[in-house]
Design an enzyme around this catalytic site. Structure first.
Site, PDB file in Angstrom:
ATOM      1  CE  LYS A 182      25.182  36.415  44.252  1.00  0.00           C
ATOM      2  NZ  LYS A 182      25.371  35.038  43.714  1.00  0.00           N
ATOM      3  CD  GLU A 258      40.474  39.596  46.548  1.00  0.00           C
ATOM      4  OE1 GLU A 258      40.794  39.370  45.354  1.00  0.00           O
ATOM      5  OE2 GLU A 258      40.175  38.714  47.346  1.00  0.00           O
ATOM      6  CB  CYS A 292      42.065  36.417  43.551  1.00  0.00           C
ATOM      7  SG  CYS A 292      42.137  36.358  45.351  1.00  0.00           S
ATOM      8  CD  GLU A 394      41.636  36.818  37.831  1.00  0.00           C
ATOM      9  OE1 GLU A 394      42.038  36.626  38.988  1.00  0.00           O
ATOM     10  OE2 GLU A 394      40.619  37.481  37.557  1.00  0.00           O
TER      11      GLU A 394
END
Length: 491
Positions: A182, A258, A292, A394
């Site tokens: 996906k 992750e 990331c 973040e």
């Protein structure tokens, strides 16, 4: 190629070797983030469609030849996928730039070749990986087999969609598993092509399936709760990882996550700034900061702080923001309206926290063609308080915070003060300090005097809320296989 980019594509589901429409003809639209032009109508997988994909993957695993063919033959087909990707390199790079908004040059020079390498590396690694054998005196012999687990759900993010999907698909396929993929809903264009690439490479129907859709009460939830799915590899937001873990708990699915990051890029006073500044610019603004591993918290020793701020800001101002398809562009738009609004909200947060704006902080002046794109200038703040939100959360955009520190101990305290621990960077010419600091930063990968150097043999993953588990090399082998011990009596 211009015709390919201009037309509005129809992205269907790839299930059991064929592209097909959503069972309820449900579709959603995807737009070019640089212009807001419609680029694709995407079929959304229903619960019935996800069930078909998972059942096809199960049949291909249990009844098809994929799991039982020789490792050499299986890995040759995975390598052929890598070759096809390189044959279609420009097409894939153009589509990745169109879909994500990243510069074409980055996709062409780095991401598409790396995607091909992900497949070829794991094919080589798995084919040549030894098994352990332990004799027990002269009476018994123990040896180990690594057998595939079953059906893997591979859920991938929108920032590096093609590259990160092959990072998961390579070891998944090479070890004999089947996959239901996906892609993230804003960026399905290139990942949808993996179905036809797998088929052209001779991979049997049902081994690779691709379904598009959203998360809760949609494709993602249907996959992660499906009883035929044995394991889930996910890259994305920490909050989504929590939801996936809950979804998979009832059926004891193994998971590899992750998740988010807020890397500390630590610059000591003895660092070579001629190397540290251009690399820190890349770490901060590559893919518009939508990485990331981005070095979005730059900790600089106070004795060189003013010089670093001046030189870093000057380099940031030199970045060309513009059309992703232009080979001269350094930075494109943010991926979507929703993400743009999230990232730009931090401009107000930074102001409320009394951060000092050094450069950027607004939309760049661009041509009429790009006037509606989700653009933000490379933005640099100075913030003395390392606990401010812009230093802790973040942001995932082209917003960087420079934080001064005085001592090594203070730098470590600041570096380890977030909930994340994916990676970090240390800049110093002192070898003892490099080892000492790298060992004390609580993160899964520490680069010293470099950034984003990836050897696929080494473990990759995060501490704290940056993830669960590791992938890469034998860590991927362990995740995608069941280790079986066979003990043989010799007498």
């Amino acid at each position: 190629m211009a015709e390919v980019l201009a037309r509005v594509r129809e992205i269907k589901l790839f299930i059991d070797g064929h592209y097909r429409a959503s069972s309820e003809n449900k579709t959603f639209e995807v737009y070019n983030p640089a212009t807001q032009e419609l680029i694709a109508n995407v079929h959304e997988a229903t619960k019935e469609d996800v069930d078909r994909a998972c059942q096809a993957a199960r049949r291909a695993f249990e009844e098809g030849p994929w799991r039982t063919m020789t490792v050499k033959e299986r890995c040759a087909k995975v390598r052929r996928m890598a070759e096809i990707i390189m044959e279609r390199r420009e097409e894939l790079a153009r589509l990745e730039a169109l879909d994500v908004g990243k510069p074409f040059s980055v996709a062409y020079e780095f991401e598409i070749p790396r995607a091909a390498h992900n497949l070829s590396f794991f094919a080589d690694f798995i084919e040549h990986h030894p098994s352990e054998m332990y004799p027990m005196e002269e009476e018994f012999l123990n040896y180990t087999r690594y057998e595939p687990v079953g059906v893997a759900a591979l859920i991938t993010p929108w920032n590096l969609p093609f590259m990160l999907t092959t990072w998961k698909l390579g070891p998944c396929l090479a070890t004999g598993n089947t996959a239901v993929i996906k892609p993230a809903e804003p960026t399905p264009l290139t990942v949808s092509l993996l179905g036809e690439i797998a088929k052209e490479a001779g991979i049997p129907d049902g081994v690779v399936n691709v379904v598009q859709g959203f998360g809760p009460n949609s494709t993602g939830e249907f996959m992660t709760t499906h009883p035929e799915v044995d394991l889930i590899s996910f890259t994305g937001e920490t909050s989504t990882g929590k939801a996936i873990m809950k979804n998979g708990a009832d059926t004891l699915k193994r998971v590899s996550f992750e998740l988010g990051g807020k890397a500390a890029n630590i610059v000591f006073e003895d660092a070579d700034l001629d190397k540290a500044i251009p690399t820190s610019i890349r770490a901060a603004f590559l893919n518009s900061g939508q990485v990331c591993l981005a070095g979005s918290r730059i900790l600089v020793q106070r004795s060189i702080f003013d010089e670093f701020v001046d030189r870093f800001a000057a380099a940031a101002r030199q970045l060309k923001v513009g059309d992703p398809q232009d080979s001269n562009t350094n930075m494109g738009p943010l991926v979507s309206k929703e993400h743009y609004e999230k990232v730009t909200s931090y401009l107000q947060i930074a102001e409320s926290e009394h951060s000092t704006l050094i450069c950027g902080g607004k939309r760049p002046e661009l041509t009429e063609y790009l006037k509606d794109g989700y653009y933000l200038e490379p933005t640099v703040f100075v913030q003395e308080d390392p606990h401010a939100r812009i230093c802790q959360e973040e942001i995932f955009g082209p917003i960087v915070t420079l934080i001064p520190f005085d001592t090594e101990e203070e730098a470590l305290q600041i570096a380890n003060s977030t909930q994340y621990g994916l990676n970090g960077v240390v800049w110093t010419d002192n070898l003892q300090r490099a080892h000492r600091v790298a060992s004390k930063v609580r993160a899964g990968t520490i680069w010293v005097n470099c950034w984003f150097v990836r050897d696929l043999r080494v473990p990759f993953g995060g501490f704290k809320k940056s993830g669960i588990g590791r992938e890469g090399g034998h860590h991927s082998l362990e995740f995608f296989t069941e280790a079986k011990t066979i003990c043989l009596a010799l007498r």
